[in-house]
Design a protein around this motif. Structure first.
Motif, PDB file in Angstrom:
ATOM      1  N   ILE A  20     125.357 149.071 152.262  1.00 19.65           N
ATOM      2  CA  ILE A  20     126.552 149.689 152.842  1.00 19.65           C
ATOM      3  C   ILE A  20     126.227 151.028 153.504  1.00 19.65           C
ATOM      4  N   PRO A  21     125.564 151.934 152.788  1.00 21.18           N
ATOM      5  CA  PRO A  21     125.235 153.191 153.487  1.00 21.18           C
ATOM      6  C   PRO A  21     124.345 152.956 154.704  1.00 21.18           C
ATOM      7  N   ALA A  22     123.413 152.022 154.564  1.00 22.26           N
ATOM      8  CA  ALA A  22     122.541 151.752 155.711  1.00 22.26           C
ATOM      9  C   ALA A  22     123.367 151.258 156.882  1.00 22.26           C
ATOM     10  N   GLY A  23     124.298 150.352 156.594  1.00 20.19           N
ATOM     11  CA  GLY A  23     125.158 149.833 157.652  1.00 20.19           C
ATOM     12  C   GLY A  23     125.992 150.944 158.269  1.00 20.19           C
ATOM     13  N   SER A  80     120.503 154.124 168.050  1.00 15.27           N
ATOM     14  CA  SER A  80     119.551 155.228 168.039  1.00 15.27           C
ATOM     15  C   SER A  80     118.286 154.774 167.326  1.00 15.27           C
ATOM     16  N   PHE A  81     117.330 155.668 167.271  1.00 13.10           N
ATOM     17  CA  PHE A  81     116.115 155.344 166.540  1.00 13.10           C
ATOM     18  C   PHE A  81     116.426 155.075 165.073  1.00 13.10           C
ATOM     19  N   LEU A  82     117.313 155.918 164.533  1.00 15.56           N
ATOM     20  CA  LEU A  82     117.673 155.778 163.122  1.00 15.56           C
ATOM     21  C   LEU A  82     118.270 154.401 162.852  1.00 15.56           C
ATOM     22  N   ASP A  83     119.149 154.000 163.742  1.00 14.09           N
ATOM     23  CA  ASP A  83     119.768 152.679 163.616  1.00 14.09           C
ATOM     24  C   ASP A  83     118.692 151.603 163.524  1.00 14.09           C
ATOM     25  N   ASN A  84     117.781 151.644 164.470  1.00 10.49           N
ATOM     26  CA  ASN A  84     116.732 150.622 164.480  1.00 10.49           C
ATOM     27  C   ASN A  84     115.860 150.699 163.238  1.00 10.49           C
ATOM     28  N   ALA A  85     115.580 151.916 162.815  1.00 10.06           N
ATOM     29  CA  ALA A  85     114.718 152.077 161.648  1.00 10.06           C
ATOM     30  C   ALA A  85     115.402 151.498 160.414  1.00 10.06           C
ATOM     31  N   ILE A  86     116.674 151.814 160.249  1.00 13.85           N
ATOM     32  CA  ILE A  86     117.403 151.317 159.085  1.00 13.85           C
ATOM     33  C   ILE A  86     117.488 149.800 159.120  1.00 13.85           C
ATOM     34  N   MET A  87     117.815 149.283 160.287  1.00  9.65           N
ATOM     35  CA  MET A  87     117.932 147.835 160.398  1.00  9.65           C
ATOM     36  C   MET A  87     116.579 147.185 160.146  1.00  9.65           C
ATOM     37  N   LEU A 127     115.678 141.856 144.236  1.00  8.09           N
ATOM     38  CA  LEU A 127     116.716 140.898 144.597  1.00  8.09           C
ATOM     39  C   LEU A 127     117.700 141.526 145.566  1.00  8.09           C
ATOM     40  N   GLY A 128     118.066 142.756 145.268  1.00  5.09           N
ATOM     41  CA  GLY A 128     119.038 143.447 146.118  1.00  5.09           C
ATOM     42  C   GLY A 128     118.495 143.682 147.509  1.00  5.09           C
ATOM     43  N   TRP A 129     117.249 144.057 147.558  1.00  5.45           N
ATOM     44  CA  TRP A 129     116.641 144.334 148.851  1.00  5.45           C
ATOM     45  C   TRP A 129     116.676 143.103 149.747  1.00  5.45           C
ATOM     46  N   SER A 130     116.478 141.954 149.119  1.00  8.32           N
ATOM     47  CA  SER A 130     116.421 140.741 149.925  1.00  8.32           C
ATOM     48  C   SER A 130     117.750 140.403 150.562  1.00  8.32           C
ATOM     49  N   SER A 131     118.839 140.941 150.006  1.00 14.65           N
ATOM     50  CA  SER A 131     120.101 140.636 150.684  1.00 14.65           C
ATOM     51  C   SER A 131     120.778 141.889 151.220  1.00 14.65           C
ATOM     52  N   ALA A 132     120.131 143.017 151.042  1.00 14.20           N
ATOM     53  CA  ALA A 132     120.727 144.245 151.574  1.00 14.20           C
ATOM     54  C   ALA A 132     120.843 144.175 153.090  1.00 14.20           C
ATOM     55  N   GLY A 133     119.887 143.508 153.710  1.00 17.74           N
ATOM     56  CA  GLY A 133     119.897 143.406 155.166  1.00 17.74           C
ATOM     57  C   GLY A 133     121.183 142.776 155.672  1.00 17.74           C
TER      58      GLY A 133
END
Ligand SMILES: Nc1ncnc2c1ncn2[C@@H]1O[C@H](COP(=O)(O)OP(=O)(O)OP(=O)(O)O)[C@@H](O)[C@H]1O
Ligand SMILES: Nc1ncnc2c1ncn2[C@@H]1O[C@H](COP(=O)(O)OP(=O)(O)OP(=O)(O)O)[C@@H](O)[C@H]1O
Ligand SMILES: [Mg+2]
Ligand SMILES: [Mg+2]
Lengths: 512, 323, 326, 301, 306
Positions: free
Chosen positions: E114-117, E126-133, E180-186
């Motif tokens: 959620i925070p990443a989104g 922006s660069f940040l957007d791409n980096a987070i994604m 597990l969370g990381w795998s669906s955080a995207g």
């Protein structure tokens, strides 16, 4: 603390949860039974790869000359975990329970040679006529036909003795609920969280004396890499390298571990089974060609880092009747090609190798063999199927050729020869090997009382089966390597090289 | 008076209000509730009323885009509501609809020529060439350049899009067109273009319009007769000029007065402003539906629903029609 | 102190899209006096909303204020700090939007949303106090049962009531300037009349100035004191409301006034309705010369060449037409 | 001013004001896509991978099936760019060949999934009521079912082949698509242009095909690009069933899971294909993102 | 609301029945013999045949199915062939572990996603957007067992701060949950991003700005809650998915959960156990959807169920 390796508990690991400690209901996992039960006779490891049958719950026994009637004199003052005293009736109960159709036992073939066993199994009798309690400390067992390895047979985990009272009371919870699962063994089952861990604590009243450490924690660790990391972080006392052969060089090269490796030969053989019912493989020349086209030494050296010994027959080293003078099966691709041409396949042929999925070691072997056979023109398709399908197909005799291994349940050639090449088993294992003469001899050998003649017969059969009929391709007998933490003393690989073993002899000393 | 093109009798259209997973009926919207009138050939009958009063529902029901709950609508003597699917498809050639929203009513992913040709493809087995000619002709008729035929709707302005919608409606030479607020979404300056176009087409093609609108200024200019709806009921019906000059129903009077006049000099005249909100169609008031907002309300209005009274060529549903 | 609350000089708000630059607001100047209701009329897309959002400094990319100044109480809002601007928004200048349906956050009660404005600008105010004030304001804008309505969600209100909530929100801080961007377009006629009356009464009571943005000349005629007519980003004509309606000088204004049918007088149908032909120009490709010339029936050659200036034709009546430029 | 004069439309006026757009919808999308650097990068990477898959037999530096046990676990070198695996096979060449299966498995099941999902989703959404209930109930079942079992059933009843892997993956995957399409259909079927088509007498299936389906395309495209990486990864877990790439052939998923054992001893064996997966996943997502944004300004209008 | 929930649960009965029928049919269609497998290498044809008969596996399929349903209706889900234990106990023991794992995995994916989104929506393109994604897609595209190994290596082997595997305390949960969370955080991040971008276009955001709100407050107070609707749908499916799909995580970290049980049951053709597990997950998926719907109405007052 929570850490299982603290205290004087031995922590080991296993990939899958055995589900039950009732040895009559399982055929593939004996770790718990070997530690919580005793048998009338025990196979004692006297040296790596060497065993001796020693008295267990039976102090002594005698056999009538016709090899039909066995009388066992039972040990006195042996206590079960629940405090009951061990009696002949418990033996009767245990063996009867195995054959009782209500038990749905899987190990009945260890006892089916007893008189009346068949009737009992078919539900036609309420008891087994061949088992008689003479008195509290004597039991007599009559066989319907002489069976040479009978005593050795009773030393297998399947021969574990239960307590009538406890087992009856436990009902279907026997082997599941720790406190209801009672044996006479050095450890008693104390805790079981399925798929997580099983705990056994040492039994103070064990008749041979209490074990020297507090107990065993058996963790269920499905993942091989995780398992290794657990060991390296000190959370496991013993690391079994059987399923991670690729780690052998690492441990051997590691200063910290190289002296902690304990190795012992597996009294068993890796092999390729050829399904003679399949196209082309029905021709003995083709099978011989295959035997010669596979470079077994390279396989042993590259896939198992040379940890083993080539086998050219059926019996592996260490097995009763092993023939060290057997002629070698040569690696000779040219000759293989010639044989194939002779058989009418100058350009090779297509064959299938079946294997279970999720078995990296088998896959590696098959891939290597696939490449080797392609050099003589044989195109191999590796057909992976899940275990359930694999065994169901195999049972019908319809499984393609396959790579597998077999190790001794008891130290007798019967355990190898009969298992693979007797007519009913040759089909059930999808060899589909048929040679009436040989198979009649196999039946005969079982009942022979004269051990020397019997061994001679086996050695002849071995030549016929492997060298004349080329019914299978033996590869090698491997060493079983374990890495143990320094605090574990007296660790010894079991005589047959199994993963499942008794830890009674082990000691744990805290270093520092 | 000549035989009416369409005779609408006691038409009702109720919507069940469903909620929850089981679609349990929790209420009924009486969107059109017992409405009768005639539409004569070549005339423009306007339907006015506030949002949600059932204007669109009425229009759609009459051309059977919605299935009526009750009543009949005789179009050239045949009951539209009783036609079989096949007959209905034939009828589609005769009656068409122009929608309010020029953006939503055109498929954004179809070329203009395909949109206009869709009725032809559906109903007529004419060759490709002939079809193209027809499309070109139609586009010309509504004032669209032929060159635009391979463009997509989003490349057009609102007014042009409305023309596309009109061309589509005209493709099968209908007699009767329901115009569901065809100019409401358009700019002031475009609005008059479209009104003129509709007027021209009516003259050329002898069309009959059911002209739905909430803009009382447009309606006064464009329609011959006017029907005023309130919460699914027809409150008043009559020739446009007469209704504007002498509204019989209080609602009509206030409705007409509500729209601001583009003349600052008129601002100082005392304005008639209706108080209160439009009642929920789910729970319409008892008696006269307008009674909660009517400044002239009497007791009888609360309890008894007024019958439609015929006064010359006008009709009104009020216990106390204005004089 | 001057009596001008807002003065916009040469405001340019451009959108830098990948298809080109859109001069949504092109050199617009306007003035709002204290207590005045100023109307901005024009067709869709002519830049009315962008003008108002420029005042609020709420233009978001790709839009940008490319030039000019917005003097509010003599302070230029263009380029002031975000923080300073925030303290003005909702407090000194507030806005009512066209769509009461969507301009309120559906997940919060209306009371809370109105109180938020109050709390944002009065740090010392307690929640209870704010609530009290909101309820008072609700009563003032004619919301029946204001206490009860405080706890109600937007979807539970009718369009008219929702717009009243919006008005309450705009007036709660007693802003000096209220910008109403098509406040009644989404409403029914009878409700529209109620809201307009309400705005007028409140304006008199609170003495705010109002910028009334609309495309409805009727509303202008009824509400405004002074009117600006916009076309394609530019002011075409501006005048006192009576002057404008009585003596429109620009052909566009004239055309607009003529092309609206009237509900109060009967018009001759046979002549057809007057209409300004053609469309509003594409903002990316504005015609040369006068922006209106392609649609102007009086267009002469000069119109295609000369970009006319706003000229005063007397009495504060300004027109941008070649005719008056010579 | 009379009607006649007024109705004579000034053609040049319309022309002048409408000169702007000559491009089609897709040209427009493509143009804005081209401006999106990330999307372009993604697109180029995908193209490169596709080329690699097609041209693998021509450009691979080594025979990917050549077993040489004396050549085990060579580190990356000039000879073997990404090293060799436990059979001495060239990892780089195996990745090139593996891309054939991995990309096929990435794209084809997604296409099948989409097709099934679209058909069922539109039907459910358009007809509503009982049809909708039945289809959505089935999709609920599929969603809560162990996908492994379904996949096994397909594989065992139909046999292990690439086609059947496609089927196995699709049987599981359609439910999600169907839900999305259904939601889209529900909102589209009440649009006026659908009503207009009905008013003209167009038959339901034509409406679905001509009016509803094309308008789901933006969402479907995005969904499609997101589905691809999912399939590539699930192929690795299908190898668990002994399907997927058949040795000696390989796929990225298989290489990754087989290489796991050597992650610490010969990391290149597993990391190289893992990176390939990551790169293609990122590429598809950037392209998907770009596509969505390219379609977006239009939707806003 | 209560009635609504009851109705929803009622309607799930045919679904559950259907699912168990399908499970049954499928498991009968595919080859494999539980007994043959239980005996593995020690297979003896006579024994297999006898035990099959003793376990009634030779009865006609429909009889076995109805026997199962009959027993299930009486609350008896039978005994696992392979594990010899009551299916109910097995599932009840494993379920809490999986639930805890799934919930904490979900929590992690929300905490990351959620925070990443939000961040990448705010800094769109922006660069940040791409980096987070990129980071969250990294989680999606690397196989779970890799991430697991990586974490184990770093946190257990190198740093020695977390236990490698097992499940006997909160510290055992940290790595699996993160993996597990990381795998669906995207997925969550992408969804949050697009949903938020959508919401940020709404008029009420402009209203909030016009009030003089700080941008951060606008996002957190006004936009986020509204943008959570589609996210909640996915979250519900995700929790259900994590419940049934956490097999690999469970294996890598040695967690005794339902995922492993179910997969083993399939492999072992352990019909009673699989039936039980499938029913369990079905009920959970249904519950998950129900909870999502209830959350909907909590988030959005416009949605009411009655
Ligand atoms: N499909 C439907 N299901 C349920 N209710 C409906 C449906 N269509 C319309 N209604 C209800 O019927 C009533 C009349 O709607 P209708 O669209 O005919 O009004 P209208 O007069 O055209 O209003 P507007 O001016 O807003 O277009 C409204 O209360 C509306 O909510
Ligand atoms: N985000 C944007 N990107 C590009 N152009 C924009 C954007 N927003 C507005 N515009 C342009 O700015 C111009 C002025 O828009 P504005 O919203 O001010 O018009 P308006 O007069 O308020 O119209 P309406 O009556 O439709 O509200 C429009 O022509 C539009 O093309
Ligand atoms: Mg309508
Ligand atoms: Mg605007």
């Amino acid at each position: 603390g929570k850490s299982a390796s603290s205290g004087r508990m031995l922590t080991i690991s296993q990939q899958k949860d055995p589900g039950t400690a009732d040895v009559q209901l399982t055929t593939d996992d004996y770790m718990i039974p070997l530690n919580i039960y005793d048998r009338l006779v025990e196979a004692k490891t006297v040296a790596p790869g060497k065993s001796e049958l020693v008295p267990g719950l039976a102090e002594s026994w005698e056999v009538t000359p016709d090899g039909l009637t066995y009388t066992f004199h039972l040990r006195k003052n042996v206590k079960f975990h629940n405090g009951e005293i061990f009696k002949a009736d418990d033996v009767l109960f245990t063996f009867d329970r195995m054959l009782d159709p209500k038990t749905k036992a899987l190990n009945t073939d260890f006892l089916d040679m007893i008189t009346g066993a068949q009737e009992r199994m078919d539900g036609k009798a309420d008891s087994v006529s061949g088992i008689k309690v003479i008195d509290d400390n004597t039991i007599e067992i009559t066989l319907s036909e002489a069976f040479a390895p009978f005593v050795a047979n009773l030393a297998t985990p399947a021969g574990s003795i239960y307590n009538r009272k406890a087992t009856t009371e436990a009902g279907d919870q026997f082997g599941i609920e720790p406190e209801k699962t009672v044996g006479t063994g050095p450890f008693k089952l104390s805790k079981w969280s399925l798929n997580d861990s099983v705990e056994m604590t040492s039994f103070a009243d064990y008749w041979r004396g209490a074990p020297k450490f507090d107990g065993i924690v058996m963790k269920i660790v499905p993942d091989a890499e995780t398992n290794r990391m657990l060991f390296e972080t000190g959370k496991l006392d013993i690391l079994d390298l059987e399923d991670s052969a690729s780690q052998i060089p690492q441990f051997k090269g590691d200063e910290k571990w190289k002296n902690q490796i304990v190795s012992g030969p597996i009294v068993g053989v890796y092999y390729y089974a050829f399904n003679e019912g399949m196209e082309a493989l029905g021709d003995v020349r083709v099978r011989k060609a295959l035997q010669m086209a596979i470079d077994r030494q390279t396989l042993l050296d590259k896939l198992y880092y040379g940890e083993g010994k080539l086998v050219h027959g059926i019996s592996p080293p260490g097995l009763l009747g092993y023939n060290p003078d057997l002629a070698e099966i040569p690696f000779d691709p040219e000759k293989a090609k010639a044989l194939l041409a002779e058989a009418g396949y100058p350009n090779g042929f297509d064959m299938e190798i079946a294997q279970v999925t999720d078995s990296p070691n088998t896959l590696k072997m098959n891939e290597a063999v696939q490449a080797m056979l392609s050099k003589v023109g044989v195109k191999v398709k590796i057909n992976q199927m899940d275990e359930s399908t694999y065994f169901a197909t195999r049972k019908e005799g319809k499984l393609a050729s396959a790579h597998n291994n077999w190790s001794a349940d008891y130290n007798d050639p019967d355990n190898f020869f009969y298992t693979f090449f007797s007519s009913k088993n040759a089909k059930a294992r999808s060899f589909n090997y048929t040679n009436k003469a040989v198979q009649d001899d196999l039946e005969k050998a079982r009942t022979m009382v004269n051990q020397e003649e019997r061994i001679k017969l086996y050695q002849e059969l071995e030549k016929k089966i492997v060298h004349e009929d080329a019914a299978w391709l033996p590869l090698f007998a491997l060493n079983h390597l374990f890495v143990v933490q320094p605090r574990v003393k007296n660790f010894q690989v079991s005589w047959n090289g199994w993963t499942s073993m008794s830890f009674y002899e082990i000691d744990i000393v805290e270093s520092k | 008076m000549d035989q009416a093109l369409m005779q609408v009798r006691n038409v009702k259209k109720y919507f069940p209000v469903e909620k929850g997973l089981f679609g349990k009926k929790t209420g009924t919207v009486h969107a059109v509730d017992d409405i009768s009138f005639d539409i004569h050939e070549k005339e423009t009958l306007a339907i006015v009323g506030e949002s949600g009063c059932g204007k669109s529902t009425l229009g759609r029901t009459l051309i059977r885009l919605l299935d009526a709950t009750e009543g009949s609508a005789l179009f050239q003597g045949k009951d539209v509501f009783k036609l079989s699917q096949h007959e209905l498809r034939q009828l589609r050639k005769e009656m068409q609809i122009i929608f309010q929203d020029p953006f939503a009513s055109l498929n954004p992913r179809m070329k203009v020529s395909d949109i206009i040709a869709e009725p032809l493809v559906t109903h007529e087995t004419i060759g490709r060439k002939e079809r193209e000619d027809r499309v070109a002709e139609l586009m010309e008729q509504v004032g669209l350049r032929k060159a635009y035929s391979s463009r997509y709707p989003h490349m057009f302005s609102g007014g042009q899009r409305q023309r596309i919608g009109i061309a589509r409606a005209l493709a099968l030479h209908p007699k009767f067109i329901v115009c569901d607020e065809p100019v409401s979404a358009l700019d002031v300056s475009i609005q008059s273009q479209i009104i003129n176009l509709l007027q021209k087409l009516q003259e050329q093609n002898h069309l009959t319009y059911l002209f739905i609108s909430h803009d009382l200024s447009v309606v006064r200019y464009f329609s011959d007769r006017i029907g005023v709806m309130f919460l699914g009921k027809m409150m008043e019906l009559g020739p446009t000029e007469e209704v504007y000059r002498h509204p019989l129903h209080p609602y009509t009077k206030f409705l007409i007065a509500a729209a601001p006049v583009p003349d600052p000099h008129a601002r100082h005249q005392e304005k008639l402003i209706l108080e209160g909100d439009i009642p929920s169609p789910l729970r319409p008031p008892s008696g006269c539906r307008f009674h909660t907002r009517c400044p002239y309300v009497k007791d009888i209005c609360r309890s008894q629903e007024p019958q439609i009274q015929q006064i010359d060529d006008r009709s009104v549903a009020c216990h106390f029609p204005l004089e | 102190m001057s009596d001008t609350i807002l003065e916009i000089n040469n405001l340019k708000t451009y959108f830098y899209t990948d298809k080109g630059v859109i001069p949504a607001v092109d050199d617009v100047s306007l003035k709002v006096k204290k207590g005045q209701i100023v109307g901005i009329v024009g067709e869709s897309g002519c830049g009315k909303s962008m003008t108002s959002l420029s005042i609020m400094q709420l233009i978001s990319p790709p839009g940008k204020i490319a030039g000019g100044e917005v003097l509010f109480d003599q302070k230029n809002l263009v380029g002031i700090s975000k923080q300073e601007m925030r303290s003005i928004r909702g407090n000194d200048i507030s806005m009512i939007f066209q769509e009461p349906m969507t301009s309120l956050n559906p997940v919060y009660t209306v009371g809370k949303q109105v109180a938020e404005t109050l709390l944002l600008h009065n740090e010392s105010m307690s929640k209870a106090e704010a609530k009290q004030k909101v309820i008072e304001m609700f009563a003032m804008v004619g919301i029946p049962e204001p206490e009860k309505r405080y706890h109600v969600f937007p979807h539970q209100l009718s369009g008219g009531l929702r717009q009243r909530v919006m008005i309450a929100m705009a007036l709660i801080c007693r802003s000096k300037l209220l910008i109403a961007d098509e406040p009644t377009t989404a409403l029914d006629v009878t409700i529209e009349a109620q809201i307009l009356r309400l705005m007028k009464t409140l304006q008199a009571e609170i003495d705010t100035s109002i910028i009334m943005i609309t495309h409805n000349l009727g509303i202008v005629a009824e509400m405004c004191d002074y009117v600006y007519v916009m076309y394609a980003g530019k002011i075409m004509e501006q005048a006192d409301v009576f002057e404008l309606f009585d003596h429109p000088k620009h052909p566009y204004t004239e055309g607009l006034l003529k092309s609206i049918p009237r509900r109060d007088i009967q018009q001759n149908k046979s002549k057809g309705l007057y209409s300004i032909e053609g469309m509003v120009p594409n903002m990316l490709q504005l015609p040369r010369g006068c922006r209106f010339h392609p649609r102007c029936e009086y267009a002469v050659d000069a119109c295609r060449e000369i970009e006319p200036q706003l000229v005063d034709v007397g009495d504060g009546h300004l027109v941008r037409c070649v005719k008056y430029n010579q | 001013m009379n009607l006649a004069r007024n109705l004579m439309l000034k053609k040049e006026v319309i022309e002048a004001s409408d000169e702007l757009v000559k491009e089609t919808f897709w040209q427009d999308v493509f143009r804005s896509l081209r401006k999106d650097r990330m999307a372009v990068t993604g697109g180029i990477i995908i193209l490169l991978f596709l080329l690699m898959a097609i041209l693998a037999p021509l450009i691979a530096p080594h025979n990917p099936y050549e077993v040489n046990l004396d050549n085990q676990f060579q580190q990356p070198s000039l000879q073997h760019w990404l090293g060799t695996d436990m059979f001495g096979r060239d990892v780089f060449s195996r990745i090139m060949y593996g891309s054939q299966i991995s990309l096929l498995i990435g794209i084809v099941p997604s296409l099948i999934t989409m097709s099934i999902g679209i058909v069922l989703g539109i039907i459910a959404g358009y007809f509503g009521r009982r049809t909708d209930f039945i289809i959505m109930t089935i999709s609920d079942m599929v969603l809560s079912f162990p996908s492994l079992l379904l996949a096994m059933v397909v594989m065992y009843t139909l046999g292990a082949s690439l086609l059947n892997i496609f089927i196995a993956l699709s049987i599981v995957g359609w439910a999600g698509t169907a839900r999305v399409v259904r939601a889209q259909t529900l909102s589209l079927k009440n649009k006026e242009f659908v009503e207009a088509a009905k008013a003209v007498g167009v038959k339901p299936y034509v409406i679905m095909l001509r009016h509803i389906l094309p308008n789901c395309i933006p969402q479907l495209l995005v969904l499609f690009t997101l589905e691809i990486p999912g399939s590539i990864l699930s192929e690795a877990s299908l190898s668990f069933l002994g399907v997927g790439a058949q040795p000696p052939a390989s796929s990225w998923g298989l290489m990754v899971s087989n290489g796991k054992e050597f992650l610490f001893n010969a990391p290149w064996v597993a990391i190289a294909p893992g990176v390939a997966i990551l790169v293609i996943v990122l590429a598809f997502n950037f392209l998907g993102d770009g596509l969505r944004d390219a379609l977006d300004p239009y939707l806003k209008q | 609301m209560g009635a609504y929930i009851a109705k929803r649960l009622l309607i799930s009965i045919p679904v559950i029945f259907g699912i168990s029928l399908i499970t049954f049919i499928l498991l009968n269609v595919i080859p494999g013999d539980p007994i043959a497998l239980m005996m593995k290498e020690h297979i003896s044809p006579d024994v297999v045949a006898r035990v099959r008969a003793q376990m009634h596996l030779d009865d006609p399929a429909y009889i076995r199915f109805f026997r199962f349903i009959w027993d299930a209706l009486h609350g008896d889900f039978g005994t696992s062939y392979k594990l010899n234990r009551s299916v109910t106990t097995l599932l009840m023991d494993a379920f809490p572990n999986t639930l805890v794992l799934a919930l904490s995995g979900a929590l992690v994916s929300w905490i990351i996603g959620i925070p990443a989104g939000v961040l990448s929506a705010v800094k769109k393109r922006s660069f940040l957007d791409n980096a987070i994604m990129g980071f969250s897609l990294f989680g999606v595209s690397i196989p779970v067992f890799w991430a697991g190994l990586l974490f184990q290596y770093i946190f257990s082997m190198v740093l020695g701060i977390l236990p490698v595997s097992g499940f006997s305390g909160p510290e055992y949960l940290i790595m699996p949950a993160i993996v597990l969370g990381w795998s669906s955080a995207g997925t969550i991040a992408r969804l949050t991003r697009s949903s938020l971008l959508e919401v940020m276009r709404n008029d009420y955001i402009r209203t909030a700005r016009a009030k003089g709100n700080v941008e951060l407050k606008i996002i957190l107070n006004h936009a986020l809650k509204n943008s959570m609707l589609p996210v909640v749908t996915v979250m519900a499916l995700q929790v259900a998915g994590l419940l049934s799909g956490a097999v690999i995580t469970e294996s890598v970290f040695g967690i005794p959960g339902i995922g492993r049980i179910a997969v083993n049951a399939i492999q072992n053709r352990d019909m009673p156990l699989l039936q039980g597990a499938v029913m369990f997950t079905t009920v959970l998926v249904i519950m998950g959807n129900l909870i999502a719907d209830i959350l909907y109405s909590l988030i959005d007052p416009r949605i009411k169920y009655d």
